[in-house]
Scaffold this motif. Structure first.
Motif, mmCIF file in Angstrom:
data_model
loop_
_atom_site.group_PDB
_atom_site.id
_atom_site.type_symbol
_atom_site.label_atom_id
_atom_site.label_comp_id
_atom_site.label_asym_id
_atom_site.label_seq_id
_atom_site.Cartn_x
_atom_site.Cartn_y
_atom_site.Cartn_z
ATOM 1 N N TYR A 180 0.826 -1.208 0.000
ATOM 2 C CA TYR A 180 0.000 0.000 0.000
ATOM 3 C C TYR A 180 0.856 1.252 0.000
ATOM 4 O O TYR A 180 0.628 2.201 -0.743
ATOM 5 N N SER A 181 1.874 1.250 0.847
ATOM 6 C CA SER A 181 2.754 2.419 0.926
ATOM 7 C C SER A 181 3.483 2.652 -0.372
ATOM 8 O O SER A 181 3.609 3.784 -0.836
ATOM 9 N N MET A 182 3.942 1.581 -0.977
ATOM 10 C CA MET A 182 4.646 1.733 -2.256
ATOM 11 C C MET A 182 3.723 2.307 -3.322
ATOM 12 O O MET A 182 4.113 3.175 -4.100
ATOM 13 N N ARG A 183 2.458 1.839 -3.333
ATOM 14 C CA ARG A 183 1.519 2.288 -4.362
ATOM 15 C C ARG A 183 1.250 3.781 -4.216
ATOM 16 O O ARG A 183 1.284 4.542 -5.176
ATOM 17 N N ILE A 184 0.964 4.218 -2.985
ATOM 18 C CA ILE A 184 0.671 5.627 -2.756
ATOM 19 C C ILE A 184 1.901 6.479 -3.035
ATOM 20 O O ILE A 184 1.841 7.491 -3.731
ATOM 21 N N VAL B 72 2.223 9.461 -5.829
ATOM 22 C CA VAL B 72 2.438 10.844 -5.399
ATOM 23 C C VAL B 72 3.598 11.469 -6.162
ATOM 24 O O VAL B 72 3.511 12.577 -6.708
ATOM 25 N N SER B 73 4.701 10.766 -6.221
ATOM 26 C CA SER B 73 5.869 11.297 -6.940
ATOM 27 C C SER B 73 5.615 11.350 -8.438
ATOM 28 O O SER B 73 6.062 12.282 -9.124
ATOM 29 N N ALA C 147 2.968 16.843 -13.181
ATOM 30 C CA ALA C 147 2.564 18.242 -13.018
ATOM 31 C C ALA C 147 3.700 19.188 -13.376
ATOM 32 O O ALA C 147 3.496 20.214 -14.049
ATOM 33 N N VAL C 148 4.917 18.848 -12.935
ATOM 34 C CA VAL C 148 6.080 19.673 -13.282
ATOM 35 C C VAL C 148 6.301 19.660 -14.791
ATOM 36 O O VAL C 148 6.597 20.695 -15.406
ATOM 37 N N LEU D 158 2.873 8.489 -21.081
ATOM 38 C CA LEU D 158 3.646 7.267 -21.287
ATOM 39 C C LEU D 158 5.015 7.352 -20.623
ATOM 40 O O LEU D 158 5.492 6.390 -20.007
ATOM 41 N N ALA D 159 5.659 8.516 -20.735
ATOM 42 C CA ALA D 159 6.990 8.666 -20.161
ATOM 43 C C ALA D 159 6.958 8.707 -18.635
ATOM 44 O O ALA D 159 7.866 8.179 -17.985
ATOM 45 N N CYS D 160 5.945 9.333 -18.054
ATOM 46 C CA CYS D 160 5.899 9.495 -16.597
ATOM 47 C C CYS D 160 5.183 8.353 -15.879
ATOM 48 O O CYS D 160 5.536 8.023 -14.742
ATOM 49 N N TRP D 161 4.160 7.749 -16.535
ATOM 50 C CA TRP D 161 3.317 6.773 -15.838
ATOM 51 C C TRP D 161 3.341 5.394 -16.473
ATOM 52 O O TRP D 161 2.973 4.427 -15.818
ATOM 53 N N GLY D 162 3.669 5.287 -17.753
ATOM 54 C CA GLY D 162 3.802 3.982 -18.365
ATOM 55 C C GLY D 162 2.641 3.560 -19.236
ATOM 56 O O GLY D 162 1.651 4.281 -19.428
#
Length: 522
Positions: free
Chosen positions: A11-15, A19-20, A26-27, A121-125
């Motif tokens: 769970y921690s890894m997923r969140i 977040v990052s 966004a950046v 695609l580059a940021c999330w896959g």
């Protein structure tokens, strides 16, 4: 009993991963908007100043809204940035840079909008790209102003459809290009009557409606096809009813404000009926099951991919800023040539006036046949150097006629033999205006390569620039008025004139002032 400790890291890894990843995206979007702000302004200007694309102001908010509704499916798997996204970004940055180099707004607009799915695609896959396929595809298809090429074909479809409908009703009618001839009037299916605004807007709304209301792919496909076909049929019926109203109750009820009100009421009714018909076949809302989470990517690897993505975004505008400032436009004084068998040149009349702004030089004159007394008008404009803002042969606003005073009745292609034995394909426009009907033959040249296609002209200019050459581009146009049914005789006259027109580049004039029309490179 306490919760298993093994569940906490997952769970921690997923969140933490999301977040990052969201922060990186966004950046990246902020960098994209800042670096490509001129393109953003150009895109917004196209939406605001062309009534065809005013709906596009809603496309970004609608895409964001549909994407936000898919957030739970995105969170089911941790983000896995893909290097293929970096490759797509590099290709799109190159397309944008080439568009900036050659002053092609469509290339810049498309590259800018398409960078959003490339960033996903580059940021999330790949998984995120698949989940967000509709909002991202919707954005790319409908946020870019691409529909200008549909105006002419839609005018032709509308004219033929309305004439066939009037014939079925029993109204005496003839079709002359885009003119509809009835006993009481001559009706012109102008560009504003093509229905392109309703077609694109209805198709965009239909795609969104099908996505929200249906789950089966075939239902979505059927409704999208209906949303594309309905405005075309509706526009043909609107023109048919307008002509019928004018024939039955008088022209004053079929033109002016009444014509506009009837059009909007008719389109609004058609759209409402289309949406109501689709409502009865909607699928029940089903919440998709979230697939099990798969392993993510190490934080260090994700950071590297994101940093490369930021660098790629900055690279295009950085390279563009390093371009040498455009040289001031070269001024050329073009002198019309003497043509065997034709007297002149003389000052041209005001019935036909092409518009080509920013040309290094242009000339518009008329000639009269020594034997038959026929009159042919010649227009020639030259652009020197690579295309740049305010000095571009193929650009918005440059045209072979003044759309405020003339409309296209029909268009075609003709094979023409030139003076040096070469043959080329020229474009033909049949115009109708206040001064009557006329034929226009035209072609574009980049150095000594000529074509009727604006797109191919752009490619020839791009090839010249990429080879390090300084292209010289030009437009040639011949025109003559048409009286009655003598269009074929006018075509013969224009062909005869083109065959004796001095060949561009035959005498090797240098690129200095003044330049002579007969000897200058096209």
């Amino acid at each position: 009993m306490s919760r298993p400790l093994a569940a906490v890291p997952v769970y921690s890894m997923r969140i933490t991963g999301w977040v990052s990843a969201v922060a990186a995206f966004a950046v990246a979007v902020a960098v994209l908007l800042a670096c490509y702000w001129r393109t953003v302004q150009s895109l917004a200007w196209a939406w605001a100043h062309d009534g065809t694309y005013q709906y596009a102001f809603l496309i970004f908010p609608l895409s964001l809204w549909t994407a936000f509704g898919l957030r739970h499916q995105l969170q089911a798997n941790p983000p896995v940035p893909s290097v293929w996204g970096l490759a797509a970004m590099a290709a799109l940055v190159f397309v944008w840079y080439a568009g900036r180099l050659l002053d092609v707004n469509l290339a810049q607009h498309f590259a800018f909008v398409a960078l959003f799915p490339a960033l996903v695609l580059a940021c999330w896959g790949w998984r995120a790209l698949w989940v967000l396929a509709f909002p991202l595809g919707y954005l790319v298809v409908f946020a870019v102003p691409w529909g200008d090429a549909l105006v002419g074909p839609l005018q032709d479809i509308t004219a033929h459809f309305s004439v066939r409908a009037l014939e079925l009703i029993g109204v005496p009618v003839l079709l002359n290009g885009r003119e509809i001839l009835t006993p009481s009037a001559v009706w012109l299916v102008a560009e504003a009557c093509s229905g392109v605004k309703f077609f694109i807007a209805c198709t965009a709304l239909g795609c969104l409606y099908a996505y929200l209301m249906y789950r089966r792919w075939w239902k979505r496909a059927v409704f999208v096809v209906l949303a594309a076909v309905t405005p075309v049929v509706a526009n043909g019926l609107r023109v048919c009813f307008t002509v019928l109203i004018g024939e039955t109750w008088g022209l004053k009820y079929a033109t002016g404000t009444d014509h506009m009100i009837f059009g909007w009421q008719f389109f609004g009714t058609v759209l409402l009926l289309l949406l109501l018909a689709g409502w009865f076949f909607r699928d029940p809302l089903v919440v998709p099951e979230q697939p099990p989470a798969h392993g993510g990517m190490p934080a260090s690897a994700r950071t590297v991919v994101w940093l490369v993505a930021f660098a790629l975004l900055i690279a295009g505008p950085s390279l563009a800023s390093g371009l040498a400032p455009p040289a001031p436009p070269q001024t050329m004084r073009l002198t019309a040539p003497a043509i065997a068998g034709w007297s002149g040149p003389q000052a041209a009349a005001d019935g036909w006036r092409p518009i080509f702004r920013g040309a290094a030089g242009q000339v518009r004159v008329s000639y009269q046949s020594v034997t038959g007394g026929d009159v042919v008008e010649l227009f020639h404009a030259v652009y020197t150097g690579k295309p740049r803002r305010g000095h571009t042969l193929i650009t918005y606003g440059n045209d072979l006629y003044d759309s405020a005073h003339a409309q296209i009745l029909s268009s075609a292609s003709r094979r023409v033999e030139l003076a040096d034995g070469r043959s080329t394909t020229v474009g033909e426009l049949r115009l109708a205006g206040a001064t009557g009907s006329r034929l226009v033959w035209y072609w574009y040249c980049v150095d000594r390569r000529c074509t009727r296609s604006p797109a191919l002209t752009k490619l020839l200019q791009a090839w010249s620039v990429l080879q390090g050459q300084v292209p010289r581009s030009s437009v040639w146009a011949l025109s003559s008025s048409v009286a009655g049914d003598d269009a074929d005789r006018v075509r013969t006259k224009l062909h005869a004139f083109a065959q004796v027109l001095p060949v561009p580049g035959a005498s090797g004039v240098q690129a200095q002032q003044p330049a002579v029309l007969a000897g200058s490179q096209p």
